[in-house]
Design an enzyme around this catalytic site. Structure first.
Site: not given
Ligand code: ADE
Length: 248
Positions: A114, A152, A87, A167
């Site tokens: 974590e 794709r 994230p 697209d």
């Molecule tokens: N791992 C956990 N959440 C994630 C996300 N939002 N994007 C990429 N990998 C992740």
């Protein structure tokens, strides 16, 4: 293209790649997939892939040795893009998907617990990708999202090579709506322009709907979308007809 996925849940990834367009892309030779479990590279008796964080705190951290051994076994000498799904990464979008199609080899690392020991990121990872501002339990779904969006776009994967260009997001806008038979369904009719099928009219209708949808749903996209003079005229018409409708 070759795509390798490093995951402690290989079944989730292999199963998802065995269906529909991903499977067809593989059969057609446009891509080959490999799925690898770092647990197979753990050398201790319990084949541990995670451990408690230095400094304390909740959760576990992915250990560097099995992950590094696994990645090094895959990335021998062809300089692949080594992508950590996290994230904290760069936000994934259509432009990044298109950019990744230029690579011959992608290695996607699915993080868990974590987090991943920082030394793996420092020594091996070349890109970090997030699929959005929310936290999932692992990187498997994000890796599959990236694979689907990239594969794709590869040549030979979808029959109609022009459809990718239309697209949503490819030209910076959302795509127009689609209809198929029957011409009337529960009292809702397919727009006459599409049924009559004059190419120029259809194109203009589609462009207008694409601009209108983008204006209503994602006006932020106009900050970067390249617009022609015709587009600007159409947008002015759309805005004007909206104001007139509200007045009525
Ligand atoms: N791992 C956990 N959440 C994630 C996300 N939002 N994007 C990429 N990998 C992740």
């Amino acid at each position: 293209m070759r795509i390798d996925v490093v995951t402690i849940f290989p079944e989730i990834v292999s199963q998802a790649l065995d269906f529909s367009i991903m499977a067809r892309a593989q059969d057609a030779g446009a891509v080959s997939f490999g799925v690898h479990n770092p647990r197979d590279f753990a050398e201790d008796a319990h084949r541990m892939v995670d451990d408690a964080p230095y400094g304390g705190g909740a959760g576990m951290v992915m250990k560097p040795e099995p992950l590094t051994a696994c990645i090094e076994a895959i990335a021998r000498d062809d300089n692949p893009a080594i992508i950590l799904m996290t994230p904290q990464g760069e936000r994934f979008d259509q432009e990044t998907a298109r950019r990744l199609t230029a690579q011959d080899h992608l290695v996607l690392i699915c993080g868990h617990y974590e987090g991943t020991d920082e030394r793996v990121r420092e020594s091996l990872v070349t890109h970090e990708i997030s699929i959005g501002d929310y936290v999932l339990t692992g990187g498997e779904l994000p890796a599959l999202v990236v694979i689907d969006a990239v594969v794709r776009l590869l040549p030979g994967v979808r029959g109609d090579s022009t459809s990718a260009a239309r697209d949503s997001f490819e030209d910076g806008l959302l795509e127009h709506p689609h209809y198929t038979r029957p011409p009337e369904f529960r009292g809702m009719r397919v727009p006459d322009t599409l049924v009559e099928g004059d190419h120029a009219d259809v194109d203009r209708w589609r462009r207008r709907m694409s601009l209108q949808r983008t204006l209503r749903r994602r006006p932020d996209l106009f900050a970067r979308a390249p617009l022609s003079d015709d587009d600007r005229d159409l947008l002015a018409e759309i805005v004007l007809s909206g104001t007139q409708k509200r007045r009525r």
